[in-house]
Every structure is written in C-alpha cells, then in structure tokens.
Design an enzyme around this catalytic site. Sequence first.
Site, PDB file in Angstrom:
ATOM      1  N   LEU A  44       0.824  -1.216   0.000  1.00  0.00           N
ATOM      2  CA  LEU A  44       0.000   0.000   0.000  1.00  0.00           C
ATOM      3  C   LEU A  44       0.854   1.260   0.000  1.00  0.00           C
ATOM      4  CD1 LEU A  44      -2.779  -1.082   2.525  1.00  0.00           C
ATOM      5  CD2 LEU A  44      -2.753  -1.304   0.026  1.00  0.00           C
ATOM      6  N   HIS A  48      -3.359   4.339  -2.447  1.00  0.00           N
ATOM      7  CA  HIS A  48      -4.342   3.433  -1.828  1.00  0.00           C
ATOM      8  C   HIS A  48      -5.004   4.103  -0.625  1.00  0.00           C
ATOM      9  CE1 HIS A  48      -1.454   0.291  -3.566  1.00  0.00           C
ATOM     10  NE2 HIS A  48      -2.600   0.013  -4.168  1.00  0.00           N
TER      11      HIS A  48
HETATM   12  P1  AMP Z   1      -3.445  -2.172  -6.966  1.00  0.00           P
HETATM   13  O1  AMP Z   1      -3.090  -2.532  -5.567  1.00  0.00           O
HETATM   14  O2  AMP Z   1      -2.315  -1.595  -7.747  1.00  0.00           O
HETATM   15  O3  AMP Z   1      -4.193  -3.251  -7.682  1.00  0.00           O
HETATM   16  O4  AMP Z   1      -4.466  -0.966  -6.844  1.00  0.00           O
HETATM   17  C1  AMP Z   1      -5.593  -1.048  -6.023  1.00  0.00           C
HETATM   18  C2  AMP Z   1      -6.466   0.140  -6.299  1.00  0.00           C
HETATM   19  O5  AMP Z   1      -5.736   1.333  -6.037  1.00  0.00           O
HETATM   20  C3  AMP Z   1      -6.932   0.231  -7.759  1.00  0.00           C
HETATM   21  O6  AMP Z   1      -8.271   0.695  -7.793  1.00  0.00           O
HETATM   22  C4  AMP Z   1      -5.984   1.234  -8.344  1.00  0.00           C
HETATM   23  O7  AMP Z   1      -6.519   1.925  -9.452  1.00  0.00           O
HETATM   24  C5  AMP Z   1      -5.786   2.165  -7.171  1.00  0.00           C
HETATM   25  N1  AMP Z   1      -4.555   2.930  -7.293  1.00  0.00           N
HETATM   26  C6  AMP Z   1      -3.300   2.456  -7.490  1.00  0.00           C
HETATM   27  N2  AMP Z   1      -2.431   3.467  -7.599  1.00  0.00           N
HETATM   28  C7  AMP Z   1      -3.144   4.610  -7.463  1.00  0.00           C
HETATM   29  C8  AMP Z   1      -2.814   6.009  -7.491  1.00  0.00           C
HETATM   30  N3  AMP Z   1      -1.570   6.439  -7.689  1.00  0.00           N
HETATM   31  N4  AMP Z   1      -3.817   6.894  -7.317  1.00  0.00           N
HETATM   32  C9  AMP Z   1      -5.092   6.486  -7.126  1.00  0.00           C
HETATM   33  N5  AMP Z   1      -5.464   5.195  -7.096  1.00  0.00           N
HETATM   34  C10 AMP Z   1      -4.501   4.265  -7.262  1.00  0.00           C
END
Ligand code: AMP
Length: 293
Positions: A44, A48
């Site tokens: 995270l 996140h």
């Molecule tokens: P992940 O753990 O990468 O699968 O991401 C989990 C959630 O966090 C997904 O909905 C991603 O789009 C969101 N997310 C990841 N990086 C960012 C960021 N820099 N800004 C906003 N949301 C993010």
Amino acid sequence: MFSAEIEIMTQPQSLTSIPELRAQIRQWRAGDESIALVPTMGALHAGHIALVALARQHCRRVIVSIFVNPTQFGPTEDFLRYPRSLEIDLEKLASAGADAAYYPGANAMYPAGFATTISLAGPALAGLEDRFRPTHFQGVATIVAKLLLQASPDAAIFGEKDFQQLAVIRQMVRDLDIPVEIIGAPTFREPDGLALSSRNIYLDARQRTFAPDLHQAMQWAARRIREGVTIPDALRDASASISASGFVIDYLEVRDSATLAAPRTAQNPAELRLLAAARMGQTRLIDNIPVGG
Ligand code: AMP
C-alpha cells in the site's frame, strides 16, 4: 488525561476467510451501517490510502481487501516478485482508519476445481492494456466480481490510475446488475507528477529521475491538443520525447473518456482521455490524464 497527544489507532479487523468476512458484514448490517470496499493487491502507498479516505466519506465502514490475484498476471509477468508487505500494510490501514483488512489466501479465492471466469467485451477490448495483457481483465473482473459478491458492499472504490480497469468494472457491474456503487478516485501523484504505483519500487535511482517524463510529455500533448494541434501530431511529438527519456512505449493514445473508443473528428477535448503505457527497463508504467485539462 493526555488523550489529545495520543494518536488513537484502532487496529482494523483482520479477516482471512470468506466466513469471517461475512460474519463481520452481518454484524455491521445488523447495526444498519453502510459498507465500502477498497480492493487492492497490497504494497500500500499513499494512492491506496487516498482511496480509503474517499471510502470513509461515502460509508460508515471501510474494508480494504489485499490479494495478489494470480489470474490477472500473464505468464511472463511479475506475479512472483510483486511486492508483498502485509505487516506494514496493516499498520498503514490502522493509521488510515480502515475498519477491516480482508486478506484471504489463494486457496480461499481459487479452491481446487475452480472453473468459472467472467468473459468481457466492450471497454475490456479497447485495444489498450488488453493488447499487451490479453488475459489481464478477465482475471481482474473475476476477482472483483468475487469480492463484490463476498462483501456485498454499498460502494467500491477504484483508482482512475487504472482507467481502463475502472471502465471494465463499471461495465461489468452494470451488465450483471451487481448492486454496488462504483466510485472512481483521482490519481495520486508524487510532487514531480509520477503516478504512485506499487511497481515504482522496481525503478532504480536513475530510472526514477526519468520516470516523471512520461506524465510531463502527456501533459504537453494534452495542452497542445487543447491549443488546436492535431491529435496525431501531438502524439507523435510526445512519443519522441517519451522515447528520448528512455521509455519503450506500449501505447500512447487519445480515446473517448466514457467508451474508450477512438475519438471522433473534432471531438471536444473535454470528452477525451490520453492513456499511456511505457516500459523503463523492467518496469512498466501506466498513466492517463483528461485531455481537457
Ligand atoms: P493495486 O493494488 O495496484 O491493484 O491498486 C488497487 C487500487 O488502487 C486500484 O483501484 C488502483 O486503481 C488504485 N490505485 C493504485 N495506484 C493509485 C494512485 N496512484 N492513485 C489512485 N489510485 C490508485
């Protein structure tokens, strides 16, 4: 007596199985409390945590799921080396005020004999991520459908960072009548513009200095399109700039924000999105911005 000086951190409930999750949900529902789900793969970062904060604005209770979903990784992708940091993640979720962390094991999610997947068309076949990761969205949609059925939240939060993913999930929820509100959260960036990603830790120090060039070139292209430069010209020049920074570009494309279809002639920039994926060494970065600014 010193309560004002003490940071009060309630530990999120740790839920590691579907029955545990459902028991917690039942308890909250009995108290008529609304529930938001934030699906993640862990490792995270502040992006996140911003999703958790947004979730808290919408619902009384916030569950963050942490599951590195094997089915959304291609055979040559980074599933095995994807960063995993559960203990630190749980500390971050305590500080963020999440009510529960749901981290089921792979056997709970995909027990022996598992044989069902979600089959997608529409935005999942837009020719962006799907061109380079052909099985990715089927894996994403299947795990998200499972999480939504397991947690039955009122709202689920997804980042605009994964813009095509957000479109795929909105489409799935609409098509399958899943009773949940999908909320998109703006992309959280480093001060230099680099979008936060769990994969940014793969960048070495030198690559990290060049990584923000992707976003800067995208902003430049969007600005020029707003000023009347044609989309092909703006993209050609931005591509050259991105390549000069050491990236190998998978795609750099302008699409309709709602459908991800190719833009119509003279379409209003306010309706358009610029999306990119580019590789810097072993690290693949994705980003997207509104063309309309
Ligand atoms: P992940 O753990 O990468 O699968 O991401 C989990 C959630 O966090 C997904 O909905 C991603 O789009 C969101 N997310 C990841 N990086 C960012 C960021 N820099 N800004 C906003 N949301 C993010």
